[in-house]
Design a protein around this motif. Structure first.
Motif, PDB file in Angstrom:
ATOM      1  N   CYS A  20       0.672  -1.568  -0.135  1.00  0.00           N
ATOM      2  CA  CYS A  20       0.121  -0.556  -0.039  1.00  0.00           C
ATOM      3  C   CYS A  20       0.826   1.247  -0.149  1.00  0.00           C
ATOM      4  O   CYS A  20       0.839   2.363  -1.032  1.00  0.00           O
ATOM      5  CB  CYS A  20      -1.100   0.082   1.434  1.00  0.00           C
ATOM      6  N   VAL A  73      -8.572   2.974  -3.852  1.00  0.00           N
ATOM      7  CA  VAL A  73      -7.513   1.747  -3.148  1.00  0.00           C
ATOM      8  C   VAL A  73      -8.607   0.654  -2.037  1.00  0.00           C
ATOM      9  O   VAL A  73      -9.530   1.555  -1.298  1.00  0.00           O
ATOM     10  CB  VAL A  73      -5.951   2.453  -2.512  1.00  0.00           C
ATOM     11  N   VAL A 112      -4.033   4.233   5.978  1.00  0.00           N
ATOM     12  CA  VAL A 112      -4.247   4.313   4.376  1.00  0.00           C
ATOM     13  C   VAL A 112      -4.208   5.824   4.267  1.00  0.00           C
ATOM     14  O   VAL A 112      -4.823   6.415   4.544  1.00  0.00           O
ATOM     15  CB  VAL A 112      -4.715   3.750   4.297  1.00  0.00           C
ATOM     16  N   TRP A 119      -4.462   8.049   1.773  1.00  0.00           N
ATOM     17  CA  TRP A 119      -5.523   8.093   0.448  1.00  0.00           C
ATOM     18  C   TRP A 119      -6.703   8.925   0.896  1.00  0.00           C
ATOM     19  O   TRP A 119      -7.248   8.954   2.211  1.00  0.00           O
ATOM     20  CB  TRP A 119      -5.357   7.310  -0.331  1.00  0.00           C
ATOM     21  N   VAL A 154     -10.837   5.031   0.137  1.00  0.00           N
ATOM     22  CA  VAL A 154     -10.688   4.118   0.616  1.00  0.00           C
ATOM     23  C   VAL A 154     -11.376   2.851   0.805  1.00  0.00           C
ATOM     24  O   VAL A 154     -12.458   3.172   1.610  1.00  0.00           O
ATOM     25  CB  VAL A 154      -9.816   4.141   2.128  1.00  0.00           C
ATOM     26  N   SER A 172     -11.827  -1.058   2.405  1.00  0.00           N
ATOM     27  CA  SER A 172     -11.290  -1.944   3.448  1.00  0.00           C
ATOM     28  C   SER A 172     -12.319  -3.004   3.594  1.00  0.00           C
ATOM     29  O   SER A 172     -13.177  -2.961   4.004  1.00  0.00           O
ATOM     30  CB  SER A 172     -11.085  -1.255   4.999  1.00  0.00           C
TER      31      SER A 172
END
Length: 211
Positions: free
Chosen positions: A100, A113, A123, A125, A128, A130
């Motif tokens: 990552c 992501v 992360v 960013w 995202v 997860s």
């Protein structure tokens, strides 16, 4: 259809009639050796071919059989692809924290992501998702199905590959005794990813996002 094969890169030209609009879509799956990342990339590329896309798939990995860096890159388009390497990723799937961290800067500004809940905890960013790929794989009794779970998540967000085409590739590529469990992991992740599409987490990219 014709294939052009290099040392670690396959270019596929599917000679159908497509629109002139370039719909290039770039995906990178990154993690460590032993997670089945190279196979996942190849299978994703083959499924995209079945769906009538132009595809380029490439890969890189460290010298270690397990534990080293492993990356598979897939470029999809409805028109012939004129450059074989990723320019700005639309989608990054990271299956380790190191993967990552190393690959985030290659994303386009609004890129997505997707990470494994149990393997990636921070992360930096703004967009995202997860998902518990490892837990899904364990739950179906096939711990190595983490890569197929990751493919399920990709299908939920990628506009160029269908579930049915990937299921067909899975049946062809995997040992017959492993298909059922791997397909179950794929479908569980696909369902979770689809349900998360309206719940994306947006954060200030100056701050680290703890998952």
């Amino acid at each position: 259809m014709s294939w052009q094969i290099g040392s670690n890169q396959t270019t596929v030209k599917n000679m159908r009639n497509f629109s002139e609009k370039n719909s290039r879509y770039e995906i990178r799956i990154a993690g460590s050796g032993g997670q089945g990342i190279i196979l996942a990339g190849i299978m994703l590329a083959e499924a995209a071919i079945l769906d009538g896309r132009y595809v380029i798939q490439s890969q890189s990995y460290g010298p270690e059989a397990r534990g080293g860096r492993s990356v598979s890159e897939i470029i999809l388009s409805e028109v012939e692809i004129d450059y074989p390497r990723a320019l700005e990723l639309d989608l990054l799937v990271a299956l380790t924290q190191e993967a990552c961290d190393r690959n985030l800067l290659d994303l386009k500004e609004d890129g997505l992501v997707i990470v494994d809940t149990g393997l990636v905890h921070g992360v930096i960013w703004g967009k995202v998702v997860s998902l518990p790929f490892r837990r899904i794989a364990q739950g179906v009794g096939e711990t190595r199905a983490i890569n197929m779970a990751a493919l399920g998540a990709i299908v939920a967000f990628c506009p160029s590959v269908s579930r049915d085409s990937l299921a067909r590739v899975m049946a062809r590529r995997l040992p017959s005794a492993k298909v059922k469990a791997n397909l179950l992991a794929f479908d569980k992740a696909l369902e979770l990813a689809r349900s998360s599409r309206g719940k994306l987490k947006f954060v200030d990219t100056q701050d680290e996002f703890e998952i």
